[in-house]
Design a protein around this motif. Structure first.
Motif, PDB file in Angstrom:
ATOM      1  N   GLY A  78     -15.316   4.424 -16.324  1.00  0.00           N
ATOM      2  CA  GLY A  78     -14.791   5.674 -16.860  1.00  0.00           C
ATOM      3  C   GLY A  78     -13.808   6.369 -15.946  1.00  0.00           C
ATOM      4  N   GLN A  79     -13.796   5.993 -14.660  1.00  0.00           N
ATOM      5  CA  GLN A  79     -12.943   6.669 -13.689  1.00  0.00           C
ATOM      6  C   GLN A  79     -11.763   5.800 -13.225  1.00  0.00           C
ATOM      7  N   GLU A  80     -11.493   4.734 -13.959  1.00  0.00           N
ATOM      8  CA  GLU A  80     -10.444   3.799 -13.538  1.00  0.00           C
ATOM      9  C   GLU A  80      -9.055   4.432 -13.525  1.00  0.00           C
ATOM     10  N   ALA A  81      -8.744   5.241 -14.524  1.00  0.00           N
ATOM     11  CA  ALA A  81      -7.408   5.842 -14.587  1.00  0.00           C
ATOM     12  C   ALA A  81      -7.195   6.832 -13.458  1.00  0.00           C
ATOM     13  N   ALA A  82      -8.237   7.606 -13.136  1.00  0.00           N
ATOM     14  CA  ALA A  82      -8.116   8.587 -12.057  1.00  0.00           C
ATOM     15  C   ALA A  82      -7.826   7.889 -10.736  1.00  0.00           C
ATOM     16  N   GLN A  83      -8.471   6.756 -10.501  1.00  0.00           N
ATOM     17  CA  GLN A  83      -8.301   6.077  -9.218  1.00  0.00           C
ATOM     18  C   GLN A  83      -7.006   5.274  -9.148  1.00  0.00           C
ATOM     19  N   VAL A  84      -6.776   4.430 -10.125  1.00  0.00           N
ATOM     20  CA  VAL A  84      -5.560   3.609 -10.100  1.00  0.00           C
ATOM     21  C   VAL A  84      -4.319   4.494 -10.192  1.00  0.00           C
ATOM     22  N   GLY A  85      -4.377   5.499 -11.059  1.00  0.00           N
ATOM     23  CA  GLY A  85      -3.221   6.373 -11.238  1.00  0.00           C
ATOM     24  C   GLY A  85      -2.876   7.198 -10.025  1.00  0.00           C
ATOM     25  N   SER A  86      -3.857   7.443  -9.151  1.00  0.00           N
ATOM     26  CA  SER A  86      -3.594   8.242  -7.947  1.00  0.00           C
ATOM     27  C   SER A  86      -3.191   7.380  -6.749  1.00  0.00           C
ATOM     28  N   VAL A  87      -3.517   6.093  -6.770  1.00  0.00           N
ATOM     29  CA  VAL A  87      -3.165   5.218  -5.649  1.00  0.00           C
ATOM     30  C   VAL A  87      -1.815   4.548  -5.874  1.00  0.00           C
ATOM     31  N   TRP A  88      -1.548   4.155  -7.092  1.00  0.00           N
ATOM     32  CA  TRP A  88      -0.322   3.406  -7.382  1.00  0.00           C
ATOM     33  C   TRP A  88       0.951   4.117  -6.905  1.00  0.00           C
ATOM     34  N   PRO A  89       1.069   5.452  -7.027  1.00  0.00           N
ATOM     35  CA  PRO A  89       2.313   6.110  -6.571  1.00  0.00           C
ATOM     36  C   PRO A  89       2.428   6.254  -5.057  1.00  0.00           C
ATOM     37  N   THR A  90       1.357   5.994  -4.310  1.00  0.00           N
ATOM     38  CA  THR A  90       1.421   6.183  -2.859  1.00  0.00           C
ATOM     39  C   THR A  90       2.222   5.057  -2.210  1.00  0.00           C
ATOM     40  N   ARG A  91       2.613   5.279  -0.962  1.00  0.00           N
ATOM     41  CA  ARG A  91       3.319   4.259  -0.192  1.00  0.00           C
ATOM     42  C   ARG A  91       2.331   3.531   0.711  1.00  0.00           C
ATOM     43  N   PRO A  92       2.682   2.317   1.130  1.00  0.00           N
ATOM     44  CA  PRO A  92       1.755   1.560   1.993  1.00  0.00           C
ATOM     45  C   PRO A  92       1.408   2.284   3.284  1.00  0.00           C
ATOM     46  N   THR A  93       2.268   3.192   3.734  1.00  0.00           N
ATOM     47  CA  THR A  93       2.005   3.928   4.979  1.00  0.00           C
ATOM     48  C   THR A  93       1.158   5.173   4.767  1.00  0.00           C
ATOM     49  N   ASP A  94       0.942   5.572   3.536  1.00  0.00           N
ATOM     50  CA  ASP A  94       0.083   6.718   3.251  1.00  0.00           C
ATOM     51  C   ASP A  94      -1.380   6.324   3.475  1.00  0.00           C
ATOM     52  N   ARG A  95      -2.166   7.250   3.974  1.00  0.00           N
ATOM     53  CA  ARG A  95      -3.557   6.949   4.331  1.00  0.00           C
ATOM     54  C   ARG A  95      -4.515   7.502   3.279  1.00  0.00           C
TER      55      ARG A  95
END
Length: 393
Positions: A78-95
């Motif tokens: 149920g929480q897949e969109a919240a997690q994938v949607g918040s990580v995908w826009p980040t950069r590899p250097t973001d922590r």
């Protein structure tokens, strides 16, 4: 909106952003639509693959735990969109600083499912290299990761300012930090303290709350009388409410927040309103504290279903794509199972070498004492064998 969500003037005062509605139709949102306008079909298909893989691994994790192959499992259904949607826009250097349910975020960051399972099989306290993936290890103590996230963000900002003051302009874009926590953790003191420091030092940290409506057995309406995003105003920074089952809305909200972090405008809070469809952990029984009607109501808002409908009806994606994704996910789950079953637990003796980075006299003495203790059992068995003629009977 499910009945456990606060209603009234406080909720109405802060809009709830949504781009992809329950029917898979894209809506216009003046604030967030520009941040999702460039998403291609390939992007949407990637988001779908990532979300469905996380769900399939989640199912396998529950199965493995029920079969005694994992000590514990923490479902994320149920929480897949919240997690994938918040990580995908980040950069590899973001922590990223997760709690203990961010499996989809971990997979999106390149962490292998089997490495994640090593923690839940009880053979390691970690599972992956945080420096390789720029994602910290899971934090089992509620909210303890959030002060760490703010401290890390403050450090990156101070390093950057020091470099600029010395006349050596940074060659990279400013880093951002994402701190994940849930509605239950939002009531912990560490959250308040972290937000005070983040605001005081304009730390480039995104507080990302997955409001899944239940803190184990406590409904959200008991935890807070107002949407959690409204709390940001009390610390002097912006808070956003977004439909956490809308992956496009979460992507857009995260992009919006990251843009402000990189511009040096201080922290941002996003409250992604979603729902934990399963148990809090495999040690929990949600039928004891919530009604089936509520689960059914949220079931109609499933984040994967609505993206699937959108891909079919608005992009003409055919069955072959979805069938291939399902097969690949099943293959990944079977590979995961095989890897988990092949994992050998470490011996207790090995734990003495993990207490400190360098040899320590006290640990060495305790290790010797343990080995003497173990040797005593062998000596007792040898004596018994001698007395019984070597049969051990």
């Amino acid at each position: 909106m499910a009945p456990s969500t606060p209603t009234g003037e406080a909720q109405a005062a802060l809009p709830r952003h949504q781009l992809l509605d329950e029917r898979g139709v894209v809506r216009e949102d003046p604030k967030l639509s520009p941040y999702a306008a460039d998403l291609s079909l390939e992007d949407l298909q990637h988001l779908y693959r990532s979300m469905t893989l996380a769900r399939r691994v989640d199912e396998e994790g529950t199965s493995l735990q029920r079969q005694g192959q994992l000590v514990l499992w923490v479902p994320l259904r149920g929480q897949e969109a919240a997690q994938v949607g918040s990580v995908w826009p980040t950069r590899p250097t973001d922590r990223l600083f997760p709690s203990y349910r961010e499996h989809a975020a971990a997979f999106e960051r390149g962490i292998r499912p089997a490495d994640l399972m090593r923690l839940f099989r009880g053979i390691t306290a970690g599972g992956w290299d945080p420096e390789e993936h720029q994602m910290n290890l899971y934090t089992m103590v509620l909210a303890a990761q959030v002060p760490h996230a703010v401290g890390y963000a403050m450090g990156t900002a101070l390093d950057r300012r020091a470099a600029e003051s010395e006349g050596s302009a940074p060659t990279t874009e400013p880093e951002a930090v994402v701190a994940y926590f849930g509605d239950g953790a939002s009531t912990e003191g560490e959250i308040h303290e972290s937000m005070v420091f983040a605001a005081s030092y304009d730390a480039p940290v995104l507080f990302f709350i997955q409001n899944n409506q239940w803190a184990i057995s406590v409904p959200f309406a008991t935890q807070s009388r107002v949407p959690l995003a409204t709390r940001a105003a009390g610390y002097g920074f912006e808070g956003l409410r977004v439909d956490g089952n809308d992956v496009l809305g979460v992507v857009a909200a995260t992009r919006y927040a990251l843009e402000r972090l990189r511009a040096g405008e201080g922290p941002v809070l996003i409250e992604a309103e979603t729902y934990r469809m399963g148990a809090h952990t495999t040690a929990d029984d949600p039928t004891k504290y919530r009604e089936r009607d509520e689960e059914d109501e949220w079931g109609h808002l499933d984040p994967i279903d609505r993206l699937r409908v959108h891909l079919r009806t608005h992009h003409g994606v055919e069955d072959e794509f979805f069938e291939t994704v399902a097969r690949n996910n099943d293959d990944a789950a079977q590979q995961l199972r095989a890897e988990v079953l092949a994992m050998e637990p470490p011996t207790f003796e090995e734990s003495f070498g993990k207490a400190y980075a360098e040899p320590h006299s006290l640990v060495s003495a305790e290790r010797a004492e343990y080995l003497d203790y173990q040797a005593g059992f062998s000596a007792a068995e040898d004596t018994q064998d001698t007395e019984t003629g070597g049969t051990g009977a």
